[in-house]
Design a protein around this motif. Structure first.
Motif, short mmCIF file in Angstrom:
data_model
loop_
_atom_site.label_atom_id
_atom_site.label_comp_id
_atom_site.label_asym_id
_atom_site.label_seq_id
_atom_site.Cartn_x
_atom_site.Cartn_y
_atom_site.Cartn_z
N GLN A 123 -11.25 -1.36 3.53
CA GLN A 123 -10.30 -0.48 4.23
C GLN A 123 -9.13 -0.14 3.31
O GLN A 123 -8.64 0.99 3.28
N GLN A 124 -8.71 -1.14 2.54
CA GLN A 124 -7.60 -0.89 1.61
C GLN A 124 -8.00 0.14 0.55
O GLN A 124 -7.24 1.06 0.25
N ARG A 154 -7.89 3.46 2.03
CA ARG A 154 -6.54 3.94 2.35
C ARG A 154 -5.75 4.35 1.11
O ARG A 154 -5.05 5.36 1.13
N VAL A 155 -5.83 3.57 0.03
CA VAL A 155 -4.87 3.79 -1.06
C VAL A 155 -5.40 4.63 -2.22
O VAL A 155 -4.61 5.16 -2.99
N HIS A 179 1.14 4.30 -2.99
CA HIS A 179 1.14 5.76 -2.74
C HIS A 179 2.29 6.44 -3.46
O HIS A 179 2.13 7.49 -4.08
N GLU A 213 0.83 -1.22 0.00
CA GLU A 213 0.00 0.00 0.00
C GLU A 213 0.86 1.27 0.00
O GLU A 213 0.57 2.24 -0.71
N GLU A 214 1.92 1.23 0.79
CA GLU A 214 2.84 2.37 0.84
C GLU A 214 3.47 2.59 -0.54
O GLU A 214 3.61 3.72 -1.02
#
Length: 252
Positions: free
Chosen positions: A208-209, A212-213, A192, A188-189
């Motif tokens: 949730q993923q 988040r992304v 980004h 995920e990082e």
């Protein structure tokens, strides 16, 4: 708002008589992460695979409508599908590495494209493994089998292998679904960081993923695009009750 990179217009897809996508029209901006969400079998992965013409490989598939990438209809005549897939890389759900060394996996694409010079290939290996946040972990064992790496590292090698052909768009089909939470967080990082240079479209089952992304989220249900908006709006104030029910876990 970033300029549009991908536009689909009235896109429908049939497997024989079964319609898997129904009249999908949406714009995907450049240098954004766009998440495709929805229950299993709703058309997310099918839609993703239309973007690099992977569905062409399935017998009996019929596609209607248009997909415009950088102003060109990719289903038009005289489209070179091989060069299209060089521009649009794909990362699959399970790491699909070759039983070769880490280095050979990364340079597979560039070698196919005719790059032979060792120093050029070495630069590609270092650059893409650095982009995939893996260089420091593997730089001392580039000639070891890639299959000896952990699941999360293998998936990042797959990402490096895609980046090695210098695509503009990266498609990801549930890239973290087989990974543990720590490996998932690294992927995920990485997503980004990559959106600075790439347009990313990701299929995920994980709400949730997606939250988040992604910058934008498209909710698919039974082959239809129910709602498409900024991720913040989809998750906090969706326009359609169906979207709200899915996000809140009432179905799917």
């Amino acid at each position: 708002m970033n300029e549009e990179k991908i536009t689909t217009k009235n896109l429908s897809l049939f497997y024989g008589k079964k319609q898997a996508l129904k009249d999908i029209t949406l714009n995907i901006p450049a240098n954004n992460v766009t998440a495709l969400i929805g229950p299993s079998g709703c058309g997310k992965s099918t839609f993703l695979r239309t973007l690099n013409r992977m569905n062409d490989l399935i017998r009996g598939v019929k596609i209607q409508g248009e997909i415009i990438i950088d102003g060109v209809d990719i289903y038009g005549r005289n489209i070179d599908v091989v060069s299209l897939r060089t521009k649009i890389g794909m990362v699959f759900q399970k790491a699909n590495l070759f039983p070769k060394s880490i280095r050979e996996n990364v340079i597979y694409g560039p070698k196919l494209l005719g790059i032979r010079k060792k120093s050029t290939l070495d630069n590609i290996v270092e650059k893409t493994l650095t982009q995939a946040a893996l260089w420091d972990e593997v730089k001392d064992r580039l000639n070891n089998s890639a299959l000896g790496l952990s699941g999360g590292q293998q998936q990042r090698i797959c990402i490096a292998r895609v980046l090695a052909i210098e695509p503009e768009i990266v498609l990801m089909d549930e890239p973290a679904s087989a990974l543990d939470p720590i490996a998932t967080a690294k992927i995920e990082e990485l997503i980004h960081q990559l959106k600075e240079n790439y347009t990313i479209v990701i299929v995920t089952h994980n709400m949730q993923q997606a939250a988040r992304v992604s910058d934008r989220t498209a909710f698919f249900y039974i082959g239809e695009l129910i709602e498409y908006d900024t991720t913040k709006k989809i998750f906090t104030n969706p326009s359609k009750k169906q979207t709200e029910d899915y996000i809140s876990g009432r179905f799917g």
